[in-house]
Write a protein that holds these residues in place. Sequence first.
Motif, PDB file in Angstrom:
ATOM      1  N   GLY A   1      16.161  24.175  19.605  1.00 31.04           N
ATOM      2  CA  GLY A   1      16.347  23.624  18.264  1.00 31.04           C
ATOM      3  C   GLY A   1      16.155  24.118  16.410  1.00 31.04           C
ATOM      4  N   ALA A   2      15.439  24.922  16.596  1.00 27.14           N
ATOM      5  CA  ALA A   2      15.495  25.803  15.326  1.00 27.14           C
ATOM      6  C   ALA A   2      16.874  26.474  14.887  1.00 27.14           C
ATOM      7  CB  ALA A   2      14.442  26.787  15.200  1.00 27.14           C
ATOM      8  N   ASN A   3      17.748  27.053  16.412  1.00 26.22           N
ATOM      9  CA  ASN A   3      18.144  27.800  16.123  1.00 26.22           C
ATOM     10  C   ASN A   3      20.051  26.442  15.982  1.00 26.22           C
ATOM     11  OD1 ASN A   3      17.959  30.196  16.457  1.00 26.22           O
ATOM     12  ND2 ASN A   3      17.819  29.866  18.862  1.00 26.22           N
ATOM     13  N   LEU A   4      19.787  25.357  16.643  1.00 25.86           N
ATOM     14  CA  LEU A   4      20.871  24.143  16.396  1.00 25.86           C
ATOM     15  C   LEU A   4      20.476  23.690  14.964  1.00 25.86           C
ATOM     16  CD1 LEU A   4      21.067  22.109  19.887  1.00 25.86           C
ATOM     17  CD2 LEU A   4      22.007  23.959  19.025  1.00 25.86           C
ATOM     18  N   ALA A   5      19.239  23.848  14.278  1.00 28.39           N
ATOM     19  CA  ALA A   5      19.024  23.244  13.207  1.00 28.39           C
ATOM     20  C   ALA A   5      19.579  24.567  12.332  1.00 28.39           C
ATOM     21  CB  ALA A   5      18.098  22.947  12.481  1.00 28.39           C
ATOM     22  N   GLU A   6      20.167  25.282  12.346  1.00 27.94           N
ATOM     23  CA  GLU A   6      20.302  26.417  11.784  1.00 27.94           C
ATOM     24  C   GLU A   6      21.951  26.443  11.077  1.00 27.94           C
ATOM     25  OE1 GLU A   6      18.727  30.011  12.403  1.00 27.94           O
ATOM     26  OE2 GLU A   6      16.311  29.895  11.848  1.00 27.94           O
ATOM     27  N   ASN A   7      22.546  25.971  12.233  1.00 33.37           N
ATOM     28  CA  ASN A   7      23.718  25.941  12.450  1.00 33.37           C
ATOM     29  C   ASN A   7      24.504  24.571  12.204  1.00 33.37           C
ATOM     30  OD1 ASN A   7      24.408  28.995  13.549  1.00 33.37           O
ATOM     31  ND2 ASN A   7      23.102  28.391  15.708  1.00 33.37           N
TER      32      ASN A   7
ATOM     33  N   TYR B   1      22.344  19.229  13.636  1.00 32.51           N
ATOM     34  CA  TYR B   1      21.368  18.952  13.106  1.00 32.51           C
ATOM     35  C   TYR B   1      20.926  17.297  14.596  1.00 32.51           C
ATOM     36  CZ  TYR B   1      21.149  20.893   8.717  1.00 32.51           C
ATOM     37  OH  TYR B   1      21.597  21.049   7.864  1.00 32.51           O
ATOM     38  N   ARG B   2      21.399  16.959  14.793  1.00 35.70           N
ATOM     39  CA  ARG B   2      21.291  16.191  16.032  1.00 35.70           C
ATOM     40  C   ARG B   2      21.013  16.429  17.562  1.00 35.70           C
ATOM     41  NH1 ARG B   2      20.461  11.183  13.395  1.00 35.70           N
ATOM     42  NH2 ARG B   2      22.112  10.159  12.445  1.00 35.70           N
ATOM     43  N   GLU B   3      21.374  17.781  18.102  1.00 32.94           N
ATOM     44  CA  GLU B   3      21.672  18.527  18.515  1.00 32.94           C
ATOM     45  C   GLU B   3      19.917  19.087  18.430  1.00 32.94           C
ATOM     46  OE1 GLU B   3      24.525  20.555  20.508  1.00 32.94           O
ATOM     47  OE2 GLU B   3      25.214  19.648  18.786  1.00 32.94           O
ATOM     48  N   ALA B   4      19.739  19.409  17.702  1.00 32.88           N
ATOM     49  CA  ALA B   4      18.367  20.060  16.932  1.00 32.88           C
ATOM     50  C   ALA B   4      17.571  19.120  17.491  1.00 32.88           C
ATOM     51  CB  ALA B   4      18.274  20.104  15.489  1.00 32.88           C
ATOM     52  N   ILE B   5      17.231  17.612  16.884  1.00 26.93           N
ATOM     53  CA  ILE B   5      16.436  16.719  17.110  1.00 26.93           C
ATOM     54  C   ILE B   5      15.949  16.343  18.945  1.00 26.93           C
ATOM     55  CG2 ILE B   5      15.936  13.930  17.177  1.00 26.93           C
ATOM     56  CD1 ILE B   5      16.946  14.353  13.774  1.00 26.93           C
TER      57      ILE B   5
ATOM     58  N   LEU C   1      16.020  15.149   9.856  1.00 29.55           N
ATOM     59  CA  LEU C   1      15.999  13.961   9.471  1.00 29.55           C
ATOM     60  C   LEU C   1      15.738  13.928   8.150  1.00 29.55           C
ATOM     61  CD1 LEU C   1      13.146  12.109  11.408  1.00 29.55           C
ATOM     62  CD2 LEU C   1      16.010  11.865  11.596  1.00 29.55           C
ATOM     63  N   MET C   2      15.389  14.139   6.836  1.00 32.50           N
ATOM     64  CA  MET C   2      15.746  14.747   5.347  1.00 32.50           C
ATOM     65  C   MET C   2      17.210  14.945   5.007  1.00 32.50           C
ATOM     66  SD  MET C   2      12.239  15.459   3.364  1.00 32.50           S
ATOM     67  CE  MET C   2      12.056  16.748   4.672  1.00 32.50           C
ATOM     68  N   SER C   3      17.566  16.308   6.027  1.00 30.03           N
ATOM     69  CA  SER C   3      18.849  16.556   5.642  1.00 30.03           C
ATOM     70  C   SER C   3      20.243  15.527   6.380  1.00 30.03           C
ATOM     71  CB  SER C   3      18.920  18.068   6.816  1.00 30.03           C
ATOM     72  OG  SER C   3      18.304  18.684   5.854  1.00 30.03           O
ATOM     73  N   LEU C   4      19.681  14.966   7.634  1.00 28.01           N
ATOM     74  CA  LEU C   4      20.306  13.755   7.991  1.00 28.01           C
ATOM     75  C   LEU C   4      20.226  12.444   6.429  1.00 28.01           C
ATOM     76  CD1 LEU C   4      19.921  14.044  11.375  1.00 28.01           C
ATOM     77  CD2 LEU C   4      21.607  15.139  10.202  1.00 28.01           C
ATOM     78  N   HIS C   5      19.788  12.482   5.402  1.00 24.09           N
ATOM     79  CA  HIS C   5      19.030  10.978   4.778  1.00 24.09           C
ATOM     80  C   HIS C   5      18.906  10.254   5.052  1.00 24.09           C
ATOM     81  CE1 HIS C   5      21.219  13.438   1.610  1.00 24.09           C
ATOM     82  NE2 HIS C   5      22.410  14.043   2.574  1.00 24.09           N
TER      83      HIS C   5
END
Length: 261
Positions: free
Chosen positions: A66-72, A75-79, A103-107
């Motif tokens: 999830g951390a690797n997905l969030a860095e790219n 975000y949804r896949e990371a969650i 979630l903050m990055s997704l507002h």
Amino acid sequence: MASFGWKRKIGEKVSKATSQQFEAEAADDKDLAADADANWVHATKRRKEILLEDCVKRSKELKDEGANLAENRRYREAIHKWDEALQLTPEDATLYEMKSQVLMSLHEMFPAVHAAEMAVQRNPRSWDAWQTLGRAQLGLGEIALAIRSFQVSLHIFPMNPEVWKEDLSWARKLHEQQKATKTEVVQPLAKEKELAQESIPDYDFESDEIVAVCAAIAEKEKALSAAKTVVIVSASGTVETVTEKENCPTTPDETLFIRAR
């Protein structure tokens, strides 16, 4: 005559050595049963430990994915990965804290605040969880709550320059602006309220001027009511204006069908 004697007991024919051997075998069986129970409990406990270790290991793998997905910025896949990890280790505060950041990055501020609150509940000593909670609260407009969260984060880790120089400083600045805006709005409203609450001047309604004005108005109303003008339109289209007197009103002809005052 038959002689009388005591009856022998059944066990009297069993030798003492045989009896001791039987008792020893019974004791061995009892020990074996106890050992079997102990082994079963130990095996069950060991299986639970292995299962827990596997859950922790798999949860860590999902967390890293999830951390690797969030860095790219996926975000949804990371969650989704972190939600799977939370099913295995629901007490992991780090998973909730990372989820709140995404979630903050997704507002999505309401879920972000909820996730950060879950992180703080599971690890109240985590300064980064309190920092994330403050940022989520700030995004939601809860400036006072955000300031408190940042202060708790600094209390846990006083040497954190990021929280001190950026988060808390920015939150206090917003709080001052909010107070100034409220003051600008409240002052005109208070002034309008004061003007509305000013006392009405105490007029002397029995003065000669007021009496004269009231008499003039009464005379005018009397003159208007004494003579009324009626516009009568006949069936042939003839228009006639008739003044009605108060005591002898004019009766229109039967051929009239429109009457307007």
